[in-house]
Design a protein around this motif. Structure first.
Motif, PDB file in Angstrom:
ATOM      1  N   LEU A 162      34.654  40.370  39.877  1.00  0.00           N
ATOM      2  CA  LEU A 162      34.265  39.659  38.377  1.00  0.00           C
ATOM      3  C   LEU A 162      32.797  39.635  38.047  1.00  0.00           C
ATOM      4  O   LEU A 162      32.337  40.030  37.180  1.00  0.00           O
ATOM      5  N   GLU A 173      37.387  36.949  32.868  1.00  0.00           N
ATOM      6  CA  GLU A 173      38.354  36.362  33.412  1.00  0.00           C
ATOM      7  C   GLU A 173      39.681  36.186  32.219  1.00  0.00           C
ATOM      8  O   GLU A 173      40.653  36.277  32.338  1.00  0.00           O
ATOM      9  N   LYS A 195      38.685  38.220  43.843  1.00  0.00           N
ATOM     10  CA  LYS A 195      38.716  38.339  42.295  1.00  0.00           C
ATOM     11  C   LYS A 195      37.281  37.985  41.719  1.00  0.00           C
ATOM     12  O   LYS A 195      36.611  38.775  41.045  1.00  0.00           O
ATOM     13  N   GLU A 196      36.962  36.927  42.570  1.00  0.00           N
ATOM     14  CA  GLU A 196      35.484  36.370  41.954  1.00  0.00           C
ATOM     15  C   GLU A 196      34.382  37.407  42.328  1.00  0.00           C
ATOM     16  O   GLU A 196      33.617  37.513  41.295  1.00  0.00           O
ATOM     17  N   LYS A 252      43.144  37.904  31.979  1.00  0.00           N
ATOM     18  CA  LYS A 252      44.456  37.205  31.721  1.00  0.00           C
ATOM     19  C   LYS A 252      45.298  37.638  30.521  1.00  0.00           C
ATOM     20  O   LYS A 252      46.500  37.614  30.477  1.00  0.00           O
TER      21      LYS A 252
END
Ligand code: XMP
Length: 510
Positions: A282, A403, A278-279, A407
């Motif tokens: 992103l 992020e 994910k990091e 969410k």
């Protein structure tokens, strides 16, 4: 195994013809008219040949034609629309422009009692789409069906081997289309029906057990039905020599990464690793607004991560892919000239070389992949999952991706899916999801005004995702979903429902 050749002249329903044949348990193979010669057809021992429709006018020199010897092979031939006109042209008859007598849509057909139409009612509905018509049948042929505007809606040669239909039996609007295919395949071609997707999957397992003995195989898993079915086939064939790599780019729906891991690894026992990246994704997507650029970045980053993992697990000589039959046809081996418009995550790494590529599903249509998936014990929730784009929520978050926005969207989307899941609908929409728009609007919570994002809900009813209508969801369901989203997801102030049709709108917002 008996097989039927579907000789492709570029019509839009050609894959449907092959599917109709396979629904009758006979294997059908689509080949472009310019990709196989008449001698090869004779060699391959096809039980029958179907000449498809196509967009051209047969009397024009530049239109696709074929060697007339195809009619003398002694193999039964069925021509559909352009295919019927081509038979007429090859056998010396005449095809002309229908002008104002062109037919499009449902039309009443009157037919004679022939082998192809045996026991079918004299009158029925058929589906037409033509601007040319057979104005003079070839010598040695007779007319066996007609409509008000089409003097030759069906014809056959007197030997009973060659048949032409101006209408489309493959389209469900043709009332007795399935019966016509059945008569052709069983009564005329003499097929016995030895094809099934599940039998095919079983044979693939046996085949790979031998072929891949002692070899390590790498497969990218996405949680979609194709890569999951491919994984189970290979898992059953070679067990732990299959190494599945699931790249979680962090843009999946709420809880989806865990579900995929639990189902594939936990329940089905597939040897796989999950990479939580994910990091990385992103970071690459920071400051990017443009949808195509988002897709490109995700596609490229996916390959990078996959390559790195591939190197970590050591030398692997075989790469497996979840390619299915329509991908094979669309990649240029058929004549339909369909251009893939979507950049899918999961492309082949360019600078990692493999000795061998295996594609366990490359002969199956999507519905056959699902049938095989169920037989292999994959849970129905996974087999019948709604489609989800490779770049994931990135194409459902308008503007820059952060992020926090991921969410918010995951929460809103989960509520919508939960409400649809609970609702007593006659039929679930083909696809349904939430979109996080880039607009904010005023809301009041408690006594305070606040600026929150506007979420759009999208639900579509569709057969093939090429066209789609917005689903008429019950107002109560929409109301309850909207209320829950605004109440439960801080940061969202308003919910709207998308009532655009495709075309001109697309299913996704980006
Ligand atoms: P559109 O938005 O083009 O969507 O009407 C039609 C279908 O394709 C899916 N879709 C994608 N799938 N990568 C994918 O793997 C993509 O970039 C992509 N964009 C759209 C969409 O979800 C719908 O099912």
């Amino acid at each position: 195994m008996e097989k039927i050749l579907v000789l492709d002249f570029g019509g839009q329903y050609n894959q449907l013809i092959a599917r109709r044949v396979r629904e009758q348990h006979v294997y059908a193979e689509i080949r472009s008219y310019d990709g196989i010669g008449v001698d090869d057809i004779a060699e391959e021992a096809y039980k029958g040949i179907i000449l498809t429709g196509g967009p051209n006018n047969v009397y024009e020199e530049t239109s696709p034609h074929y060697d007339p010897k195809i009619l003398d092979l002694g193999i039964p031939v069925l021509g559909i629309c352009y295919g019927a006109q081509l038979i007429c042209f090859m056998a010396g008859g005449k095809v002309s422009s229908a002008g104002s007598s062109s037919e499009y849509g449902k039309v009443r057909l009157t037919k004679d009692d022939t082998k192809l139409f045996l026991d079918l009612p004299r009158e029925s509905v058929c589906w037409m789409s033509h601007t040319d018509y057979i104005s003079q049948i070839p010598e040695g042929y007779r007319i066996t069906g007609r409509t008000d505007h089409c003097p030759c809606a069906a014809m056959e040669d007197t030997s009973g081997d060659i048949y032409g239909l101006q209408f489309h039996p493959e389209v469900t609007h043709t009332e007795y289309g399935k019966d016509i295919f059945r008569r052709f395949l069983y009564d005329i071609c003499g097929c016995r029906g030895d094809w099934s997707a599940t039998g095919f999957a079983r044979r693939q397992i046996e085949r790979y057990r031998e072929e891949l003995r002692g070899k390590k195989v790498l497969l990218a898993l996405s949680g979609g039905v194709d890569s999951s079915v491919a994984a189970v086939i290979l898992h059953k064939a070679i067990g732990r020599n299959l190494m599945g790599v699931f790249v979680d780019h962090g843009l999946l729906r709420k809880g989806e990464g865990d579900y995929i891991e639990k189902t594939l690894k936990g329940d089905l026992g597939i040897n796989m690793i999950r990479v939580n990246a994910k990091e990385r994704f992103l970071k690459k997507l920071k400051g990017i607004w443009e949808p195509e650029q988002k897709r490109k970045i995700i596609g490229e980053e996916f390959i990078r991560v996959f390559e790195e993992e591939a190197r970590k697990v050591g030398p692997i000589s075989v790469l497996a892919q979840g390619t299915i039959y329509p991908d094979v046809i669309e990649s240029g081996k058929g004549a339909s000239a369909v251009i893939k418009s979507h950049h899918n995550v999961g492309g082949l790494p360019e600078d990692v070389s493999f000795e061998q590529i295996v594609e366990p599903l490359n002969q199956l249509f999507k519905d056959e992949v699902r049938e095989a998936g169920i037989m292999l014990g994959i849970p129905p929730e996974l087999v019948f999952r709604q489609p989800f784009p490779g770049p994931g929520l990135a194409v459902r978050i308008l503007g820059e991706i952060t992020e926090e926005k991921v969410k918010l969207l995951q929460e809103a989307d989960a509520i919508f899916r939960e409400e649809i899941g609970k609702a007593d609908l006659d039929q679930k929409p083909g696809q349904y999801f939430a979109v996080l728009t880039d607009s904010r609007s005023v809301g009041v919570k408690g006594d305070a005004r606040f600026y929150g994002y506007v979420v759009a809900l999208r639900a579509v009813t569709t057969e093939d995702f090429m066209t789609a209508d917005w689903t008429r969801l019950p107002y109560d369901l929409l109301e309850c979903t909207a209320a829950r989203i605004v109440n439960e997801v801080a940061g969202i102030s308003r919910v709207v429902y998308d009532i655009s049709q495709k075309p001109p709108a697309t299913v996704e917002w980006e």
